[in-house]
Design an enzyme around this catalytic site. Structure first.
Site, short mmCIF file in Angstrom:
data_model
loop_
_atom_site.label_atom_id
_atom_site.label_comp_id
_atom_site.label_asym_id
_atom_site.label_seq_id
_atom_site.Cartn_x
_atom_site.Cartn_y
_atom_site.Cartn_z
N ARG A 135 5.17 -0.07 -1.20
CA ARG A 135 4.92 1.14 -0.41
C ARG A 135 3.94 2.07 -1.12
NH1 ARG A 135 11.22 2.52 -0.28
NH2 ARG A 135 11.29 0.26 -0.41
N LYS A 188 13.00 -7.13 -12.25
CA LYS A 188 13.85 -7.96 -11.38
C LYS A 188 14.66 -8.94 -12.23
CE LYS A 188 10.92 -8.06 -7.24
NZ LYS A 188 11.87 -7.43 -6.32
#
Ligand code: BES
Ligand code: MN
Ligand code: ZN
Length: 499
Positions: free
Chosen positions: A355, A281
């Site tokens: 996920r 990120k």
């Protein structure tokens, strides 16, 4: 804080402070009116002189001095225009009162704000929300500060007033619910606010074990990486491989319901720090990724509240917990991993890690033969783009469950909003090399994340709450919100009421 519920008129309360509302412009609420008469027009005189207009958030503290049969102080709180008085203004008014009281010398107060008329909301609702607003206003996260700025005479006891004796029973029940929900919210906030170097997967596992103290109906089991390996949790383990902190799969079973009754399973993303992995990120605001375990924290908070209320339900909390860091052993874009379900996943972006850990936790939940499964996760930045910070995203494979959650969100003022889980979106997860990719491209990112999860929830009724926008606030008032604990506890209360 100690709370109680009482009825009786304001001029008869022998307490340190009585709190009453004033609407704009200079219109006394019923309780303020009663006090005014008992004090020979003291309040109307003050209002006439222009010291209290009734604007939302305005406060004025009066000392009564003379009469010992009466309150020492009167706190006037502005409620804004009566016609515009809504749920938000009600909570803001209560919060202002709590803040102000905390800074005065009054350590006890009788609050008449729950008696104010609020369209569509009954006394229990106002009592519950009052407790939540007070706890929200007084919440501090100062456990990591060496100097804490504590009030010399903080507010200790708050008496919530209801119009008549007939309201006492329901009011007290609502107060107990409010206290339990606020406790769960506080726990979720604390866990969320703790930094990644303290709140690790092992720390969360320890916190789960702590919850079992004085709780015979709660049983905690923590699966270690070796056990996850044996279960074939290749998706979850592929994320934790990039971190020095071993992953934990925390399982909390609360047996409040009848034996054999199917459990409601809450699965919460417990990513204690998300740097993105090899798909790193950007640096700006990366600290906020300590909040990536807020789904897990909401499971802790909800279970704590349910236990406090001794809800007659069987509940299971499942919190897959890991870090997501770049490392020589970390997932690389293009890696293909095999999930516990047997389905293979091409990891196109290592930052879509939530996920991956949820996939295996959801498959694991099959063994509980659940009544329903609800997962809660700070899953996608796209959800913040779509809904902002007011509503959590909601998707599910069973419309009645989705509707129940939407209703619980409205009742608790912790709202969710449904997004479509249509097959059309499933296309975006196609991979040339595996059963699916872990990302679905730029469009509909919250929905394709939901589609991904739906491939691991085919065997039960399931809903997914994306809390990326609601779990914490950025900026000046940065901090965890404790959402969606109020929604989830309300959902559970509704299930109990349904029985
Ligand atoms: N934890 C983040 C989601 C997130 C991002 C929550 C920003 C709140 C604010 C999640 O693990 C993530 O990184 N998701 C990616 C998915 C993408 C790579 C498909 C995202 O949203 O950018
Ligand atoms: Mn991520
Ligand atoms: Zn994440």
């Amino acid at each position: 804080m100690e709370y109680s519920v009482k009825s009786g008129s304001p001029e008869k309360q022998r307490t340190a402070c009585v709190v009453v509302g004033v609407f704009e412009p200079r219109r006394l609420s019923t309780a303020a009116e009663q006090l005014d008469q008992a004090t020979g027009g003291m309040i109307s005189a003050v209002v006439r002189r222009g010291d209290m207009e009734g604007k939302l958030g305005q406060t004025l503290l009066l000392h009564t001095n003379a009469d010992t049969a009466m309150t020492d102080r009167i706190l006037l709180v502005g409620c804004g225009k009566e016609r515009e008085f809504n749920e938000k203004n009600y909570r803001a008014t209560v919060a202002t009162a709590a803040d102000t009281l905390n800074q005065t010398g009054a350590m006890e107060a009788a609050c008449y704000l729950p008696e104010l008329h609020l369209k569509g909301r009954d006394i229990p609702w106002k009592v519950r929300q009052a407790v939540l607003a007070v706890e929200e206003a007084l919440y501090r996260f100062d456990q990591l500060k060496s100097k804490k700025d504590t009030e010399r005479r903080p507010l200790r006891r708050l008496i919530l007033h209801v119009p008549s004796r007939r309201d006492l029973n329901d009011g007290e029940q609502a107060m107990r619910e409010g206290i339990a929900i606020a406790g769960g919210v506080g726990l979720a906030k604390d866990l969320g606010n703790l930094p990644g170097n303290i709140c690790t997967p092992a720390y969360l596992a320890k916190k789960a074990a702590d919850l079992t103290k004085h709780q015979e109906r709660l049983e905690v089991e923590v699966l270690e990486e070796a056990q996850m390996e044996e279960l074939g949790m290749g998706a979850l383990l592929s994320v934790s491989r990039g971190s020095r902190q071993p992953a934990k799969l925390i399982v909390m079973r609360y047996r409040g319901g009848a034996e054999g009754e199917k459990p409601i399973v809450l699965v919460g993303k417990g990513l204690t720090f998300d740097a993105g992995g090899i798909s790193l990120k950007p640096a700006a605001a990366m600290d906020e990724m300590k909040y990536d375990m807020c789904g897990g924290a909401s499971v802790f908070g909800t279970l704590a509240a349910a236990m406090e209320l001794a809800l007659p339900l069987n509940l299971i909390g499942v919190v897959p917990s890991s870090e997501n860091l770049p490392d020589g052993a970390a997932n690389k874009p293009g890696d293909v991993v095999t999930s516990m379900s047997g389905q293979t996943i091409e990891v196109l972006n290592t930052d879509a890690e939530g996920r991956l850990i949820l996939a295996d936790a959801l498959t694991y939940s099959e063994r509980f033969d659940p009544e329903t499964v609800i997962d809660i996760a700070t899953l996608t930045g796209a959800c913040v783009v779509a809904l902002g910070s007011h509503a959590s995203g909601l998707l599910g494979n069973h419309p009645p469950l989705v509707n129940d959650l939407l209703a619980a969100g409205r009742e608790s003022s912790d709202r969710a909003w449904e997004l479509p889980l249509w097959d059309d979106y499933q296309e975006q997860l196609k991979s040339p090399f595996a059963d699916m990719a872990n990302i679905g491209g730029k469009e509909g990112g919250t929905i394709t994340a939901g589609c991904f999860l739906s491939r691991f929830t085919r065997k039960f009724r399931w809903a997914h709450l994306d809390i990326a926008g609601t779990a914490w606030r950025s900026g000046e008032k940065k901090g965890s919100t404790g959402r969606p604990v109020p929604l989830l506890v309300q959902y559970l209360l509704d299930r109990v009421a349904e029985k």
